[in-house]
Design a protein around this motif. Structure first.
Motif, PDB file in Angstrom:
ATOM      1  N   GLU A 220      24.978 -16.738 -16.685  1.00  0.00           N
ATOM      2  CA  GLU A 220      25.911 -16.449 -15.719  1.00  0.00           C
ATOM      3  C   GLU A 220      26.134 -14.993 -15.299  1.00  0.00           C
ATOM      4  N   ASP A 221      25.738 -13.937 -16.242  1.00  0.00           N
ATOM      5  CA  ASP A 221      25.688 -12.547 -16.198  1.00  0.00           C
ATOM      6  C   ASP A 221      24.510 -12.285 -15.286  1.00  0.00           C
ATOM      7  N   TYR A 222      23.532 -12.848 -15.400  1.00  0.00           N
ATOM      8  CA  TYR A 222      22.258 -12.716 -14.618  1.00  0.00           C
ATOM      9  C   TYR A 222      22.422 -13.197 -12.931  1.00  0.00           C
ATOM     10  N   TYR A 223      22.874 -14.447 -13.072  1.00  0.00           N
ATOM     11  CA  TYR A 223      23.163 -14.892 -11.671  1.00  0.00           C
ATOM     12  C   TYR A 223      24.177 -14.108 -10.999  1.00  0.00           C
ATOM     13  N   ASP A 224      25.226 -13.519 -11.674  1.00  0.00           N
ATOM     14  CA  ASP A 224      26.230 -12.613 -11.152  1.00  0.00           C
ATOM     15  C   ASP A 224      25.806 -11.395 -10.890  1.00  0.00           C
ATOM     16  N   GLY A 225      24.707 -10.829 -10.405  1.00  0.00           N
ATOM     17  CA  GLY A 225      24.256  -9.625 -10.117  1.00  0.00           C
ATOM     18  C   GLY A 225      23.595  -8.943 -11.285  1.00  0.00           C
ATOM     19  N   GLY A 226      23.106  -9.531 -12.339  1.00  0.00           N
ATOM     20  CA  GLY A 226      22.337  -9.057 -13.323  1.00  0.00           C
ATOM     21  C   GLY A 226      20.877  -8.881 -13.221  1.00  0.00           C
ATOM     22  N   PHE A 227      20.438  -8.274 -14.038  1.00  0.00           N
ATOM     23  CA  PHE A 227      18.765  -7.976 -13.799  1.00  0.00           C
ATOM     24  C   PHE A 227      17.865  -8.353 -15.341  1.00  0.00           C
ATOM     25  N   LEU A 228      16.851  -8.515 -15.031  1.00  0.00           N
ATOM     26  CA  LEU A 228      15.891  -8.777 -16.028  1.00  0.00           C
ATOM     27  C   LEU A 228      15.296  -7.107 -16.328  1.00  0.00           C
ATOM     28  N   LEU A 229      14.842  -7.033 -17.502  1.00  0.00           N
ATOM     29  CA  LEU A 229      14.168  -5.753 -18.086  1.00  0.00           C
ATOM     30  C   LEU A 229      12.628  -6.045 -18.199  1.00  0.00           C
ATOM     31  N   PRO A 230      11.839  -5.184 -17.920  1.00  0.00           N
ATOM     32  CA  PRO A 230      10.348  -5.150 -18.263  1.00  0.00           C
ATOM     33  C   PRO A 230      10.186  -5.467 -19.815  1.00  0.00           C
TER      34      PRO A 230
END
Length: 359
Positions: A220-230
């Motif tokens: 939910e943190d990703y879908y609420d404006g979060g990001f993935l890391l390389p």
């Protein structure tokens, strides 16, 4: 907690084809898309399997995917192809491109392919496996970066500017287990987050940050404006940028959006350098020697790329493919909307033969 459903590959293929054709997809295109998705499930990469069907149906309804489009070659030389997917299913475009590139590589030793008008093409490993089983080396990348709307942060950055930007490579071994690498340049692929969400599971640590830049394991943190890391810090970031540049060979650069990227493919015929049988024997011998390495504590054996996919396929052809209840519920919703039966009699004789277990 709701249980997963377990289905045979032939059934998943049949209902996928039925849903796609009901949404306006040409029958022969739907066959290819269904096969690519089910192959991903069988290979153990559920993030690119039938989980995607509801999303594709939604894209068709929104006009993002043009289900009746056919790809066409718009430019070619002796060892290059430039293909316009005309915003149809990218899976069908990529499959057709792979086969054309293999044919050209037989004549010239190598063929490079650029694409335009192509959206999501599914699991990249699908296409390099085709090349490898044909006795060729296949390489394919898909990447994009732009100023806004992306989910992977550049190394040292606090906002997403890059896609997951995967790369896949297949090398022939002369047997049923080609060497296959296929991974995103993010720590995990975006589809893995979809899988975790469908199972109400947490993500591995160190993969995402929330919108405030804090580490998190919650989807939910990703879908609420979060990001993935390389992955790999600056090294994964640099590889991600390279994939954008290769894709930019055909789709170009949008200065207003600060965007570059696209799909790039290369097929190499090993016989331009050595007899195929000799090369394949060398590859298999080398990989087998690597696998003789004594396993470390906590490991049963040393594997090489391609083993996981092969072992998964053998197991899942027998035991079936698990589909999360949340995903199957979405599929049922689309079936009702499109007036499509999901009963077992949708499986055709050709579907059963396609996924017949090899003795």
């Amino acid at each position: 907690m709701e249980k997963n459903h377990c289905f045979q590959a032939s059934y998943l293929h049949a209902i996928t084809r039925r849903l796609l054709t009901a949404a306006g997809t040409l029958r022969h295109v739907a066959e290819v898309v269904a096969e690519v998705l089910v192959n991903a499930n069988l290979s153990g990469h559920d993030s690119h399997g039938v989980l995607r069907v509801p999303h594709y149906l939604s894209d068709i309804s929104k006009g993002i995917i043009h289900p009746a489009s056919e790809p066409k070659v718009v430019k070619e030389t002796t060892n290059t192809l430039f293909i316009d997917g005309q915003w149809g299913f990218g899976h069908y475009t990529a499959r057709k491109a792979t086969k054309l590139a293999i044919e050209k590589s037989r004549e010239t030793g190598v063929c490079c392919v650029g694409f335009v008008g192509t959206g999501h093409i599914g699991r990249l490993g699908e296409y390099v496996e085709i090349a490898a089983h044909s006795g060729c080396i296949g390489i394919i990348t898909y990447g994009r970066g732009e100023l806004v709307g992306k989910k992977i942060v550049p190394f040292g950055g606090a906002r997403g500017m890059l896609g997951t930007n995967p790369i896949a490579v297949g090398v022939p071994t002369g047997d049923d287990v080609p060497f296959i690498i296929d991974f995103a340049t993010a720590k995990i692929a975006g589809g893995k987050i979809m899988v975790a969400e469908s199972k109400n599971s947490d993500l591995p640590e160190g993969c995402i940050i929330d919108k405030h830049g804090n580490p998190s394991v919650k989807t939910e943190d990703y879908y609420d404006g979060g990001f993935l890391l390389p992955f790999g810090g600056h090294k994964g970031y640099a590889l991600s940028l390279l994939i954008c540049l290769l894709g930019g060979l055909s789709e170009g650069f949008n200065a207003e959006r600060g965007a570059m990227g696209g799909t790039f493919m290369q097929v190499i015929d090993p016989t331009a350098f050595a007899p195929l049988k000799v090369y394949q024997q060398r590859v298999r011998g080398f990989l087998n020697d690597i696998k003789k390495t004594p396993p470390a504590r906590g490991f049963d054996e040393v594997l090489v790329p391609g083993d996981f996919e092969y072992n998964s396929r053998v197991e899942r052809l027998v035991q079936g493919v698990e589909v999360p209840h949340t995903i199957f519920r979405q599929i049922q919703g689309w079936a009702e909307k499109l007036d499509v039966s999901l009963s077992g009699d949708v499986v055709e004789a050709a579907d059963a033969r396609r996924y017949q277990i090899q003795q």
